[in-house]
Design a protein around this motif. Structure first.
Motif, PDB file in Angstrom:
ATOM      1  N   VAL A 161      33.279 -33.059  10.403  1.00  0.00           N
ATOM      2  CA  VAL A 161      33.039 -31.778  10.815  1.00  0.00           C
ATOM      3  C   VAL A 161      33.130 -30.635   9.525  1.00  0.00           C
ATOM      4  CG1 VAL A 161      34.309 -30.664  12.446  1.00  0.00           C
ATOM      5  CG2 VAL A 161      33.183 -32.950  12.873  1.00  0.00           C
ATOM      6  N   ILE A 162      34.625 -31.172   8.579  1.00  0.00           N
ATOM      7  CA  ILE A 162      35.274 -29.874   7.794  1.00  0.00           C
ATOM      8  C   ILE A 162      34.384 -29.561   6.734  1.00  0.00           C
ATOM      9  CG2 ILE A 162      37.389 -29.146   6.380  1.00  0.00           C
ATOM     10  CD1 ILE A 162      38.873 -30.642   8.123  1.00  0.00           C
ATOM     11  N   GLY A 163      33.613 -30.703   5.953  1.00  0.00           N
ATOM     12  CA  GLY A 163      32.176 -30.987   4.954  1.00  0.00           C
ATOM     13  C   GLY A 163      31.468 -29.596   5.885  1.00  0.00           C
ATOM     14  N   LEU A 164      31.034 -29.975   6.729  1.00  0.00           N
ATOM     15  CA  LEU A 164      30.154 -28.980   7.578  1.00  0.00           C
ATOM     16  C   LEU A 164      30.212 -27.510   7.186  1.00  0.00           C
ATOM     17  CD1 LEU A 164      29.033 -30.206  11.243  1.00  0.00           C
ATOM     18  CD2 LEU A 164      28.085 -30.517   8.715  1.00  0.00           C
ATOM     19  N   PHE A 165      31.148 -26.606   7.029  1.00  0.00           N
ATOM     20  CA  PHE A 165      31.496 -25.314   6.554  1.00  0.00           C
ATOM     21  C   PHE A 165      32.122 -25.499   5.071  1.00  0.00           C
ATOM     22  CE2 PHE A 165      32.314 -26.955  11.623  1.00  0.00           C
ATOM     23  CZ  PHE A 165      31.946 -25.850  11.762  1.00  0.00           C
ATOM     24  N   PRO A 194      31.343 -25.077   1.049  1.00  0.00           N
ATOM     25  CA  PRO A 194      31.262 -24.794   0.415  1.00  0.00           C
ATOM     26  C   PRO A 194      30.671 -25.951  -0.300  1.00  0.00           C
ATOM     27  CG  PRO A 194      32.337 -23.675  -0.423  1.00  0.00           C
ATOM     28  CD  PRO A 194      32.977 -24.521   0.806  1.00  0.00           C
ATOM     29  N   THR A 195      28.763 -26.083  -0.608  1.00  0.00           N
ATOM     30  CA  THR A 195      28.276 -27.520  -0.323  1.00  0.00           C
ATOM     31  C   THR A 195      28.827 -28.621  -1.686  1.00  0.00           C
ATOM     32  OG1 THR A 195      26.406 -26.327  -1.135  1.00  0.00           O
ATOM     33  CG2 THR A 195      26.193 -28.915  -1.760  1.00  0.00           C
ATOM     34  N   LYS A 196      29.437 -28.066  -3.281  1.00  0.00           N
ATOM     35  CA  LYS A 196      29.955 -28.443  -4.256  1.00  0.00           C
ATOM     36  C   LYS A 196      31.582 -28.771  -3.699  1.00  0.00           C
ATOM     37  CE  LYS A 196      28.329 -26.732  -7.931  1.00  0.00           C
ATOM     38  NZ  LYS A 196      28.860 -25.828  -9.282  1.00  0.00           N
ATOM     39  N   PHE A 197      31.980 -28.408  -2.528  1.00  0.00           N
ATOM     40  CA  PHE A 197      33.422 -28.784  -1.913  1.00  0.00           C
ATOM     41  C   PHE A 197      33.221 -30.209  -1.070  1.00  0.00           C
ATOM     42  CE2 PHE A 197      35.000 -25.265  -4.107  1.00  0.00           C
ATOM     43  CZ  PHE A 197      36.623 -25.180  -4.449  1.00  0.00           C
ATOM     44  N   ALA A 198      32.554 -29.653   0.149  1.00  0.00           N
ATOM     45  CA  ALA A 198      31.869 -31.168   0.553  1.00  0.00           C
ATOM     46  C   ALA A 198      31.633 -31.837   0.050  1.00  0.00           C
ATOM     47  CB  ALA A 198      31.094 -31.029   1.667  1.00  0.00           C
ATOM     48  N   MET A 199      30.314 -32.100  -1.357  1.00  0.00           N
ATOM     49  CA  MET A 199      30.447 -33.300  -2.073  1.00  0.00           C
ATOM     50  C   MET A 199      31.817 -34.726  -2.571  1.00  0.00           C
ATOM     51  SD  MET A 199      27.740 -33.397  -5.304  1.00  0.00           S
ATOM     52  CE  MET A 199      26.605 -33.109  -4.375  1.00  0.00           C
ATOM     53  N   VAL A 200      32.598 -33.757  -3.049  1.00  0.00           N
ATOM     54  CA  VAL A 200      33.548 -34.010  -3.111  1.00  0.00           C
ATOM     55  C   VAL A 200      34.479 -33.931  -2.705  1.00  0.00           C
ATOM     56  CG1 VAL A 200      35.954 -33.736  -4.872  1.00  0.00           C
ATOM     57  CG2 VAL A 200      33.743 -32.515  -6.026  1.00  0.00           C
ATOM     58  N   ILE A 201      35.194 -33.421  -1.471  1.00  0.00           N
ATOM     59  CA  ILE A 201      36.351 -34.338  -0.754  1.00  0.00           C
ATOM     60  C   ILE A 201      35.320 -35.351  -0.433  1.00  0.00           C
ATOM     61  CG2 ILE A 201      36.886 -33.963   1.480  1.00  0.00           C
ATOM     62  CD1 ILE A 201      37.441 -30.526   0.318  1.00  0.00           C
ATOM     63  N   GLU A 209      21.313 -31.383   6.791  1.00  0.00           N
ATOM     64  CA  GLU A 209      19.784 -29.860   7.497  1.00  0.00           C
ATOM     65  C   GLU A 209      21.569 -29.022   7.191  1.00  0.00           C
ATOM     66  OE1 GLU A 209      17.139 -28.171   7.253  1.00  0.00           O
ATOM     67  OE2 GLU A 209      17.167 -30.317   7.024  1.00  0.00           O
ATOM     68  N   ILE A 210      22.453 -28.835   7.378  1.00  0.00           N
ATOM     69  CA  ILE A 210      23.400 -28.435   7.682  1.00  0.00           C
ATOM     70  C   ILE A 210      24.097 -27.850   6.252  1.00  0.00           C
ATOM     71  CG2 ILE A 210      25.765 -27.286   8.526  1.00  0.00           C
ATOM     72  CD1 ILE A 210      25.310 -28.488  11.408  1.00  0.00           C
ATOM     73  N   ASN A 211      24.705 -29.187   5.542  1.00  0.00           N
ATOM     74  CA  ASN A 211      25.388 -28.893   4.452  1.00  0.00           C
ATOM     75  C   ASN A 211      24.648 -30.088   3.080  1.00  0.00           C
ATOM     76  OD1 ASN A 211      26.986 -28.503   2.121  1.00  0.00           O
ATOM     77  ND2 ASN A 211      28.724 -28.012   3.436  1.00  0.00           N
ATOM     78  N   ASP A 212      23.685 -29.672   2.355  1.00  0.00           N
ATOM     79  CA  ASP A 212      23.714 -30.887   1.600  1.00  0.00           C
ATOM     80  C   ASP A 212      24.638 -31.565   1.121  1.00  0.00           C
ATOM     81  OD1 ASP A 212      20.978 -31.559   0.865  1.00  0.00           O
ATOM     82  OD2 ASP A 212      21.937 -31.316  -1.522  1.00  0.00           O
ATOM     83  N   GLY A 213      25.774 -31.041   0.234  1.00  0.00           N
ATOM     84  CA  GLY A 213      26.594 -31.756  -0.446  1.00  0.00           C
ATOM     85  C   GLY A 213      27.601 -33.133   0.877  1.00  0.00           C
ATOM     86  N   LEU A 214      26.936 -33.444   2.037  1.00  0.00           N
ATOM     87  CA  LEU A 214      27.304 -34.374   2.531  1.00  0.00           C
ATOM     88  C   LEU A 214      26.704 -35.859   2.140  1.00  0.00           C
ATOM     89  CD1 LEU A 214      28.551 -32.879   6.117  1.00  0.00           C
ATOM     90  CD2 LEU A 214      29.613 -33.640   4.310  1.00  0.00           C
TER      91      LEU A 214
END
Length: 496
Positions: free
Chosen positions: A19-23, A25-32, A64-69
């Protein structure tokens, strides 16, 4: 031993990370997300399965919301593969690394044939890798799960998790349907054009009604196992809910697969109580879920203004379950299938096979995910470019077998046949020792084989992963590494 409280904390943390990853930035969501999946898998390899059961059913919505996931699941599977190799090397058990069944070798050789053929046809390397990822991630998960030992309580809580995920998907699907696809969906999905024949269907967080149908099938089987193992009638609730949602997906291929595989297993098991439970669940799912949701949908429709109602009807609203299935055999549907649909692709596919009979045209050349994304070097040669653009680049073969036949020829088709037949042979040989487990595995095998006639089911991100994880667990039970599920289960092991 992991207790129930720790597992619930883990589930909660996983949901929070996604859920946090949705909000972010893409790169941070991908790494986390990737680091979290990798760390959990390395430290607790068996926890990858609940991770994936939470992640993959929601992945289309998340990405669809955050490609980083999008990479978290793949990272987890790769880490599991590396982890089991590390343990084998650490224990100097090198033989186990290459101890594979016939169906495993056949599957891997099938992938090799498809890749080599694609290179000779001129498919780009990135497209080949893209398609191989679809197939090999399934196998890497199977490879890892097969080399772990599993206790009864771990399997039982996975079944419970499946029913929980299915309940969330179902409830969201009801909101989607009753809001005319305007609530709790990404903006792109709300604005997406839905063809008249599909407007009544629930797409859900999976973004695809057929994928929803596949997961509801898994949930129904999980609910029946829980009902029969625990003897607790509360498991009728997810069973009825899943069947009602299954009907609301209007998934014809999944329906055929469900009917055939269920009848086959009821005949094999010859258990009157099981028949009674299935009949009760089907009737209750239709009366308590399907009919009320459709009735509420009609009430909401009647409350809309005239212009909205007119637009809704023009888009195809108002079809019934009977209309959906009867339309499969009407003249218009047959004409569409002959000219741009499944029958057209089968006829065209055998025509292409005549020119490439031995190892086919390769991955990324005919109606698979890679061809969908990167197009194909053979479409122009066989007059498929016009069809490709006419269909809005949405060119799946909608038949797993014609795709395999065209892309891997006689050699690849025989290898895939060995993969399926040797697998079901090994399942069948466990029936005397573990009849219940074998029956569930046979039901899944029948279902995936049947559904493959109308869907590219082996490219689905959810169902094949669950199916192969089931087969891998069956292999661990056969080898004595894991506990089989007994006739009853009280859950005492889970809180030790």
């Amino acid at each position: 031993m992991d207790n129930r409280k720790n597992f619930l904390y883990f589930i909660g943390i996983t949901i929070a990370i996604l859920v946090i990853g949705l909000f972010l930035p893409t790169k941070f969501a991908m790494v986390i997300s990737a680091v979290y999946f990798a760390a959990v898998t390395w430290l607790k390899p068996k926890w990858l399965i609940p991770l994936l059961l939470i992640y993959f059913p929601f992945r289309p919505f998340l990405t669809e919301i955050n490609d980083g996931l999008k990479l978290a699941g793949d990272i987890g599977i790769i880490v599991l593969f590396v982890r089991v190799l590390y343990e084998a090397v650490k224990q100097k058990d090198y033989k186990s690394i290459f101890t594979l069944q016939w169906y495993e070798w056949a599957y891997l050789l099938f992938c090799v044939v498809g890749a080599i053929s694609a290179l000779s046809t001129g498919v780009t390397l990135i497209a080949i890798i893209f398609q191989l990822r679809k197939f090999l991630m399934l196998y890497l998960l199977f490879y890892g799960v097969k080399r772990l030992s599993w206790e009864k309580y771990e399997i039982m809580r996975l079944l419970k998790l499946i029913t929980g995920v299915a309940a969330i998907l179902s409830l969201h699907g009801f909101v989607e349907k009753l809001s005319q696809r305007q609530w709790l969906l990404p903006k792109a999905w709300m604005e997406q054009f839905i063809s008249p024949t599909n407007f009544e269907r629930i797409y859900g967080l999976l973004g695809n009604p057929n994928s929803m149908g596949l997961f509801m099938f898994v949930s129904m089987v999980a609910s029946v196992v829980l009902l029969r193992m625990t003897k607790e009638k509360r498991w009728y609730i997810p069973l009825v809910l899943s069947f009602g949602t299954f009907l609301l997906t209007y998934s014809r291929g999944s329906w055929i697969g469900l009917v055939v595989s269920t009848i086959a297993i009821l005949l094999i098991a010859r258990n009157k109580e099981l028949v009674k439970q299935v009949v009760i669940a089907c009737l209750a799912g239709y009366v308590l879920v399907f009919l009320p949701i459709n009735y509420a949908d009609q009430l909401i429709f009647n409350a809309l203004d005239d212009d909205t109602q007119k637009k809704y009807m023009e888009e195809g609203g108002g079809n019934s379950l009977g209309d959906r299935f009867s339309s499969s055999f009407d003249e218009e549907q047959l004409d569409r299938s002959l000219n741009t649909g499944r029958i057209f692709f089968i006829k065209k596919g055998f025509g292409i096979l005549m020119d490439h009979p031995v190892i086919g045209t390769g991955f990324g050349t005919f109606g698979d995910s890679a061809a969908l994304v990167y197009s194909s070097p053979i479409y122009d040669d066989y007059g498929l470019e016009d069809i490709y653009y006419y269909m809005g680049k949405d060119f799946y073969s909608d038949n797993q077998y014609i795709q395999i036949i065209v892309q891997t020829g006689i050699v690849g088709t025989l290898l895939f046949a060995v993969f399926l037949l040797n697998m079901v042979y090994r399942i069948w040989t466990t029936r005397k020792t573990y009849p219940n487990l074998a029956n569930v595995a046979i039901m899944f095998w029948l279902f995936i084989c049947i559904v493959g006639v109308v869907y590219n089911v082996w490219e689905n991100q959810v169902f094949p992963i669950i199916f192969l994880a089931l087969i891998a667990w069956l292999e661990t039970v056969k080898s004595g590494k894991s506990e089989p599920l007994s006739a009853t289960y009280e859950g005492k092991e889970e809180v030790k």
